[in-house]
Write a protein that holds these residues in place. Structure first.
Motif, short mmCIF file in Angstrom:
data_model
loop_
_atom_site.label_atom_id
_atom_site.label_comp_id
_atom_site.label_asym_id
_atom_site.label_seq_id
_atom_site.Cartn_x
_atom_site.Cartn_y
_atom_site.Cartn_z
N ALA A 302 13.26 17.76 2.00
CA ALA A 302 14.59 17.95 2.58
C ALA A 302 15.57 17.30 1.60
O ALA A 302 15.40 16.14 1.22
N LEU A 303 16.58 18.06 1.18
CA LEU A 303 17.46 17.61 0.11
C LEU A 303 18.91 17.56 0.58
O LEU A 303 19.35 18.39 1.40
N SER A 304 19.65 16.61 0.01
CA SER A 304 21.07 16.49 0.34
C SER A 304 21.92 17.52 -0.37
O SER A 304 23.07 17.77 0.02
N GLY A 305 21.38 18.15 -1.41
CA GLY A 305 22.11 19.16 -2.16
C GLY A 305 21.15 19.93 -3.03
O GLY A 305 19.93 19.66 -3.04
N PRO A 306 21.62 20.91 -3.78
CA PRO A 306 20.73 21.69 -4.64
C PRO A 306 20.14 20.82 -5.75
O PRO A 306 20.68 19.78 -6.12
N ILE A 307 19.03 21.25 -6.27
CA ILE A 307 18.36 20.52 -7.35
C ILE A 307 19.24 20.54 -8.59
O ILE A 307 19.73 21.61 -9.00
N PRO A 308 19.47 19.38 -9.23
CA PRO A 308 20.41 19.31 -10.37
C PRO A 308 19.76 19.68 -11.70
O PRO A 308 19.55 18.84 -12.58
N TRP A 309 19.44 20.93 -11.86
CA TRP A 309 18.75 21.38 -13.07
C TRP A 309 19.60 21.15 -14.32
O TRP A 309 20.81 21.41 -14.31
N ALA A 310 18.96 20.73 -15.38
CA ALA A 310 19.65 20.60 -16.67
C ALA A 310 20.05 21.98 -17.21
O ALA A 310 21.09 22.13 -17.85
N ALA A 311 19.22 22.96 -16.98
CA ALA A 311 19.52 24.34 -17.38
C ALA A 311 20.15 25.05 -16.18
O ALA A 311 19.49 25.29 -15.17
N ASP A 312 21.43 25.40 -16.29
CA ASP A 312 22.14 26.02 -15.18
C ASP A 312 21.46 27.29 -14.68
O ASP A 312 21.54 27.62 -13.49
N ALA A 313 20.78 28.00 -15.58
CA ALA A 313 20.16 29.27 -15.20
C ALA A 313 19.12 29.08 -14.11
O ALA A 313 18.85 30.01 -13.33
N CYS A 314 18.54 27.90 -14.01
CA CYS A 314 17.51 27.66 -12.99
C CYS A 314 18.07 27.80 -11.58
O CYS A 314 17.30 28.04 -10.63
N ARG A 315 19.37 27.65 -11.42
CA ARG A 315 19.98 27.77 -10.10
C ARG A 315 20.00 29.21 -9.59
O ARG A 315 20.26 29.45 -8.40
N ARG A 316 19.75 30.16 -10.47
CA ARG A 316 19.70 31.57 -10.05
C ARG A 316 18.31 32.02 -9.65
O ARG A 316 18.13 33.13 -9.17
N ALA A 317 17.30 31.16 -9.86
CA ALA A 317 15.92 31.57 -9.65
C ALA A 317 15.37 31.03 -8.33
O ALA A 317 15.62 29.88 -7.96
N ARG A 391 12.03 15.57 -15.14
CA ARG A 391 12.06 15.92 -16.57
C ARG A 391 13.05 17.05 -16.83
O ARG A 391 13.74 17.04 -17.85
N PHE A 392 13.12 17.99 -15.92
CA PHE A 392 13.99 19.15 -16.10
C PHE A 392 15.20 19.14 -15.16
O PHE A 392 16.08 20.00 -15.29
N ALA A 393 15.24 18.18 -14.25
CA ALA A 393 16.37 18.06 -13.31
C ALA A 393 16.66 16.57 -13.10
O ALA A 393 16.34 16.01 -12.04
N PRO A 394 17.24 15.91 -14.08
CA PRO A 394 17.52 14.46 -13.95
C PRO A 394 18.39 14.17 -12.73
O PRO A 394 19.38 14.87 -12.48
N GLY A 395 18.00 13.17 -11.96
CA GLY A 395 18.75 12.84 -10.75
C GLY A 395 18.20 13.49 -9.50
O GLY A 395 18.75 13.30 -8.41
N PHE A 396 17.09 14.23 -9.62
CA PHE A 396 16.51 14.92 -8.47
C PHE A 396 16.18 13.95 -7.34
O PHE A 396 16.50 14.20 -6.17
N ARG A 397 15.54 12.83 -7.66
CA ARG A 397 15.08 11.92 -6.61
C ARG A 397 16.24 11.40 -5.76
O ARG A 397 16.05 11.09 -4.58
N GLU A 398 17.41 11.32 -6.34
CA GLU A 398 18.56 10.82 -5.59
C GLU A 398 18.98 11.78 -4.49
O GLU A 398 19.73 11.39 -3.57
N ARG A 399 18.52 13.02 -4.55
CA ARG A 399 18.90 14.02 -3.55
C ARG A 399 17.83 14.21 -2.47
O ARG A 399 18.01 15.05 -1.57
N VAL A 400 16.75 13.48 -2.56
CA VAL A 400 15.67 13.61 -1.58
C VAL A 400 16.01 12.82 -0.32
O VAL A 400 16.15 11.60 -0.35
N LEU A 401 16.16 13.54 0.80
CA LEU A 401 16.39 12.91 2.10
C LEU A 401 15.07 12.54 2.77
O LEU A 401 14.96 11.52 3.44
#
Length: 489
Positions: A302-317, A391-401
């Protein structure tokens, strides 16, 4: 306590044990043909690998196993059922797949083959030559690759194009076909879905199928969760007079068969438990020799927001492969096959709420990630999986609820057909592609002429496509007609 859904006015002519995707597909075909199936499921909820539930926080709907379903939307049988009439709706992400690389870039598998090839640079023409003939022929190819191994091809040219490369080891094919790291990494991630080393014979097959489906039919989610597909199949069964009994664990086939023909949506160990005494010694020994593959460790987030991918294109997949290069993925899968837990596992991640906001409260998200682990492992792989995400989405853990984990032992407890945590229902070795679960002219038949099996342990193997159940149900129909116990016999 058992719960009955639907009813029949006469004794059912077919009993089905197991309400996973294949059991439900078999029941749907048999009900539509007038064979009055009665389906027994041990859990209170149907679906097997298609269940969804709120396992982290209220309002966050997670798919407990399968989530991204290209083989379902591309299934020759499921795609022909009126499941939309029962509430099924598909959600297609902007792109089927992203494969991020170090440095902030990502390789994309787009629905459009031209766009995918353009992103592969000098390897674009080679990718097109490899995948385009399969994608263009998908409806014909699906009938061949999602059927029994030994059959008379209806589309020999499509099957021949696939058969030219499918038997190759995936690493060999990637290194022979492509010169650059981007295309090699993309194919390695696709092939790794097979849960066998990339140097193993036939490890290219699943990679080719998944690439073709990405362009031909997409890699969609079910709106509201994968459970909705199971529910739609159940509604189709009931609409044609079938019966579903949940919360009823079958320990002895004769206790429920009532003299009827029986179809099992079970893998060999469960099949032996339920019906072993009915089989010949030779068939029992064949089932006992059946091999299962690696397990999985899965995390629902469960996440507070979308995964912060370093590569913006990952948000389309909808799906993201986390494993880096071909060499890294091959090393990780080889380690798992040796019974070792890799430090950098290959991770498959799904992010459905970017495209289906019905699964979480407004502004929140769900995701799941899993890695292959040694069979029967009780190791907590959370840190290794999350290190790959970070590794590919720095800051991910901060969004884990909240998170919910399930190791390989717990995966088997969730569904006893997943022996050792193997969600594919059996090792996809070359031998078990050809003989699954045993050497037989009809792989869905058993040594008892009234007992049939249609599960992930029969062709075409694992995945949500329903085709094993469909083909097994056709074998059942032939038996009923031979008995003179079926309308029109």
């Amino acid at each position: 306590m058992s719960r009955h859904e639907g009813s029949t006015t006469a004794r059912p002519s077919v009993t089905i044990i197991g309400a996973g995707p294949n059991g439900l597909a078999a029941a749907a075909l048999l009900a539509r043909e007038g064979a009055r199936p009665r389906l027994f499921e041990a859990h209170d909820t149907i679906g097997g690998g298609l269940r969804s539930a709120e396992v982290t926080r209220p309002g966050f709907v997670h798919d407990l196993c399968a989530s991204v379903l290209p083989l379902a939307v591309g299934s020759p049988f499921l795609s022909g059922l009126p499941l939309a009439d029962h509430g099924l709706a598909w959600v297609h992400p902007g792109a089927p797949l992203a494969h991020p690389l170090d440095g902030g870039s990502a390789v994309m598998l787009e629905r459009d083959l031209d766009a995918t090839a353009a992103g592969l640079g000098p390897d674009g023409p080679a990718y097109r030559a490899l995948v385009e003939p399969l994608a263009e022929a998908w409806p014909a190819l699906a009938e061949e690759v999602l059927g029994p191994v030994a059959h008379l091809p209806r589309h020999p040219w499509a099957l021949a194009r696939f058969g030219m490369r499918a038997p190759w080891p995936a690493r060999f094919l990637a290194e022979r076909a492509f010169t650059g790291p981007r295309a090699r990494a993309l194919f390695a991630g696709l092939a790794a879905h097979g849960m066998i080393p990339l140097g193993a014979p036939a490890s290219s097959a699943i990679g080719l199928v998944l690439a073709a489906t990405g362009h031909a039919v997409g890699w969609p989610f079910v709106r509201g969760g994968a459970q909705k597909l199971a529910d739609a199949l159940a509604a189709e069964v009931r609409a044609h007079g079938g019966e579903i009994v949940t919360g009823h664990r079958v320990d002895d086939v004769d206790a429920v068969a009532e003299g009827s023909v029986v179809l099992f949506d079970l893998t060999p160990r469960e099949l032996l438990r339920v019906a072993g005494p009915r089989f010949s010694g030779g068939y029992r020994r064949a089932l006992e020799r059946y091999r299962y593959g690696p397990g999985t460790f899965k995390i629902d987030y469960a996440l507070s927001g979308p995964i912060p991918w370093a590569a913006d294109a990952c948000r389309r997949a909808g799906t993201v492969h986390l494993g880096g290069t071909l060499e890294e993925i091959a090393a990780a899968e080889a380690a798992v096959a040796r019974g070792e837990m890799p430090e950098r596992p290959f991770v498959l991640l799904a992010q459905p709420t970017l495209f289906d906001p019905t699964r979480a409260p407004e502004g929140r998200h769900v995701a799941w990630a899993y890695a292959h682990v040694p069979a029967g492992s009780d190791v907590d792989a959370s840190d290794r999986i999350e290190a790959q995400i970070e590794r590919f989405a720095p800051g991910f853990r901060e969004r884990v609820l909240a998170r919910h984990t399930r190791n390989a032992v717990e995966t088997e407890a969730y569904d006893p057909n997943f022996v050792g945590g193997d969600v594919n229902g059996g090792l996809l070795s070359l031998r078990q592609i050809v003989a699954r679960p045993a050497w037989r002219a009809d792989p869905y038949g058993t040594s008892d002429p009234d007992l049939f099996v249609g599960s992930a342990a029969t062709p075409p193997g694992g995945g949500v496509h329903g085709m094993a159940g469909y083909h097994a149900a056709r074998s059942v129909l032939r038996r009923l007609r031979a008995q003179g116990a079926f309308p029109g016999a």
